[in-house]
Design an enzyme around this catalytic site. Structure first.
Site, PDB file in Angstrom:
ATOM      1  N   SER A 193       7.942  37.720  15.346  1.00 11.44           N
ATOM      2  CA  SER A 193       8.527  38.623  14.195  1.00 11.44           C
ATOM      3  C   SER A 193       8.825  40.056  14.751  1.00 11.44           C
ATOM      4  O   SER A 193       7.935  40.362  15.591  1.00 11.44           O
ATOM      5  CB  SER A 193       7.953  38.707  13.054  1.00 11.44           C
ATOM      6  OG  SER A 193       8.293  39.874  11.947  1.00 11.44           O
ATOM      7  N   TYR A 244      -0.525  40.410   9.175  1.00 11.97           N
ATOM      8  CA  TYR A 244       0.863  39.654   9.677  1.00 11.97           C
ATOM      9  C   TYR A 244       1.397  40.110  10.824  1.00 11.97           C
ATOM     10  O   TYR A 244       1.624  39.309  11.673  1.00 11.97           O
ATOM     11  CB  TYR A 244       1.758  39.662   8.321  1.00 11.97           C
ATOM     12  CG  TYR A 244       3.092  38.792   8.909  1.00 11.97           C
ATOM     13  CD1 TYR A 244       3.344  37.746   8.766  1.00 11.97           C
ATOM     14  CD2 TYR A 244       4.281  39.711   9.459  1.00 11.97           C
ATOM     15  CE1 TYR A 244       4.181  36.793   9.256  1.00 11.97           C
ATOM     16  CE2 TYR A 244       5.675  39.090   9.757  1.00 11.97           C
ATOM     17  CZ  TYR A 244       5.648  37.640   9.645  1.00 11.97           C
ATOM     18  OH  TYR A 244       6.732  36.741   9.944  1.00 11.97           O
TER      19      TYR A 244
END
Length: 267
Positions: free
Chosen positions: A129, A142
């Site tokens: 990501s 995350y």
């Protein structure tokens, strides 16, 4: 000869888009999910696999090798989202996020590497990501899981390059998927010191997802990569400002980049 491909987390979102496109382009695709029986139909074969359960991983690899005799591509896409302040997010949920996003991908790589080494070829694509390039408020865990996978990708790529295996990282920005439904949200506690700012940021985070890019863009990038002779290690797929934020982090003083983020998240 068509490529034999494994795509984890292929029941929805990015994984489903990747598996669907590669199948349409002639690859022999095996998608995985924890509960494939919930899918009414799929153009590619689905196998039950939980990246937290090494027994299911080993069973899947044996099953595919018995049928195909080779594994050409692994797309490590299975993952989970997690939000919350560091102070209020339970440690066991943080560990579950790392077990899924980081160690799950490592266990999948360990499972396919013996076969790829034996056939002296293969491509592993880890889906991380753009959030892994920076620490974002209320998404720190995350971000950390994706940053860890990105770094391990760099290391393992050098370790196995001589065996004819390529390891690549694709870092998407916000993608229009159903990740919000499957994400772990630390509750907004009424007596929390973070209540107002966390609640506002949850709305902002969820809004970013709904206006994200189409997952087909990630699928097209995967298709390009698996047909490249010498793929790069890092690919970023997202909106201009998402990709530009990585450049800004690199060139701006830390305090200024932090100020930009704080202004964006209104904290």
């Amino acid at each position: 000869m068509s490529k034999v491909v494994i795509v984890t987390g292929a029941s929805s979102g990015i994984g489903k888009a990747i598996a669907t496109l590669l199948n349409a382009e002639g690859c022999k695709v095996y998608g995985t999910s924890r509960n494939p029986s919930t899918l009414t139909s799929s153009p590619f074969e689905m196998i039950a696999l939980d990246v937290l359960d090494t027994e299911t991983i080993e069973h899947t690899i044996r099953f595919i090798l018995d049928k195909e005799g080779r594994i050409d591509v692994l797309v490590n896409n299975a993952g989970m989202g997690i939000t919350g302040s560091l102070e209020e997010t339970p440690n066991f949920e943080m560990r579950r996020a790392f077990d899924t996003n980081f160690f799950g991908a490592i266990d999948m790589m360990k499972a396919v590497l013996p076969q790829m080494r034996a056939q002296k070829s293969g491509t592993i694509i880890n889906i991380t990501s753009i959030a892994g390039y920076m620490g974002l408020p209320f998404r720190g865990v995350y971000c950390a899981t994706k940053a860890a996978l990105e770094i391990i990708t760099e290391a393992i790529r050098m370790e196995i390059k001589s065996f004819g295996i390529d390891v690549v990282n694709i870092a998407p920005g916000d993608v229009a998927t159903n990740i919000v439904a499957g994400r772990y949200h630390t509750p907004v506690f009424e007596d929390s010191a973070y209540k107002e700012v966390y609640e506002a940021n949850l709305d902002l985070i969820n809004a970013d997802v709904t206006t994200g890019i189409d997952p087909s863009r990630i699928a097209k990038k995967v298709h390009q990569i698996i047909h490249k002779k010498n793929p790069k290690i890092h690919y970023k797929v997202g909106g201009f400002m998402e990709k530009f934020s990585i450049v800004l982090k690199r060139i701006l003083p830390d305090y200024l980049f932090e100020k930009l983020l704080r202004n964006h998240y209104k904290i």
